[in-house]
Design an enzyme around this catalytic site. Structure first.
Site: not given
Ligand code: KIV
Length: 277
Positions: A47, A184
């Site tokens: 992310s 998720e």
């Molecule tokens: O990349 C991320 O932040 C994630 C979370 C949403 C669990 O995979």
């Protein structure tokens, strides 16, 4: 500071009914602040692509990106377990490539575990990493790296067939040796069922209150993300407004000559100054 959190710690927390607090982190100061505030697991999530790098999905994030951010987070984490996300296509091509890439996140990045997306199909790779001594966190439900195949960020597991498949995916990951699983964007009842069935901790994001732990993207919960956050996010602060206010004040003070003031300037010793004139 408390004892270092390990994969054994989070598994013990599930057995003892203690909830696990996980957040993403991408840099040294944030990692230090979150660690000192008691977060158990710091996820260097892909992310980072959307929260920090300005991409519109996690797909463009590379192993080099995650390695760079993992090094910074590892330097800031004293107590928390550091988990590094394996980016898109760094673990799907072959088990050997997955092994090499995961090893780099531990050896060069300083992470203590890796996370990868997928269920039954990826379980043999999880087994291989675990056999090599690499702790793996699974991730089922909405898989952001598959956004183009899924056609958007939608709730998963809503039909009986999809819910049964998700249960099979989660069980396959646990059987392959994953130490925990992210759930998720799935209905809370399904998350509860998975949590009851699995011997390993579930960490929910948009999966309701019955998981063994929760995770959020730190920029979302601190109000630092400029887009519209998903419905399941709770904003604990409004840092975007705080930053805009502070920076506007700075700009005005610079333009009006009010910054730097006397307290922010260094004065030349008088005798040196005299000789200069
Ligand atoms: O990349 C991320 O932040 C994630 C979370 C949403 C669990 O995979």
């Amino acid at each position: 500071m408390g004892e270092r959190v390990t994969v054994a710690t989070v598994q013990r927390m599930k057995r003892e009914g203690r909830r696990i607090a996980m957040l993403t982190a991408y840099d040294y100061p944030t990692a230090r602040l979150l660690d000192e505030a008691g977060v158990d697991i710091l996820l260097v999530g892909d992310s980072v692509g959307m929260a920090v790098l300005g991409y519109d999905s996690t797909v463009p994030v590379t192993l080099a990106d995650i390695l760079h951010h993992t090094r910074a987070v590892s330097r800031g984490a004293r107590r928390a377990l550091v988990v590094a996300d394996m980016p898109f296509m760094t673990y799907q091509v072959s088990e050997e490539e997955a092994l090499r890439n995961a090893a780099r996140l531990l050896q060069e990045g300083g992470a203590q575990a890796v996370k990868l997306e997928g269920g039954e199909a990826i379980a043999p790779t999880v087994r291989r990493l675990v056999a090599a001594g690499i702790p793996v966190m699974g991730h089922v439900g909405l898989l952001p790296q598959s956004v183009h195949a899924l056609g958007g960020y939608r709730v998963q597991g809503k039909t009986e067939a999809a819910a049964r498949q998700l249960l099979r995916d989660a069980e396959a990951l646990a059987a392959a040796g994953a130490f925990a699983i992210v759930l998720e964007l799935i209905p809370r009842e399904l998350a509860r069922l998975v949590t009851e069935r699995l011997p390993i901790p579930t960490i929910g994001i948009g999966a309701g209150p019955d998981c063994d732990g929760q995770v959020l993207v730190v920029h979302d919960m601190l109000g630092l993300y400029l887009g519209k956050p998903p419905r399941f996010v709770k904003r604990y602060a409004d840092l975007a407004t705080a930053v805009t206010r502070a920076v506007s004040e700075y700009v005005a003070e610079v333009r009006e000559g009010r910054f730097p003031g006397p307290e922010h300037s260094v004065e030349m010793p008088a005798e040196v100054l005299e000789r200069l004139y």
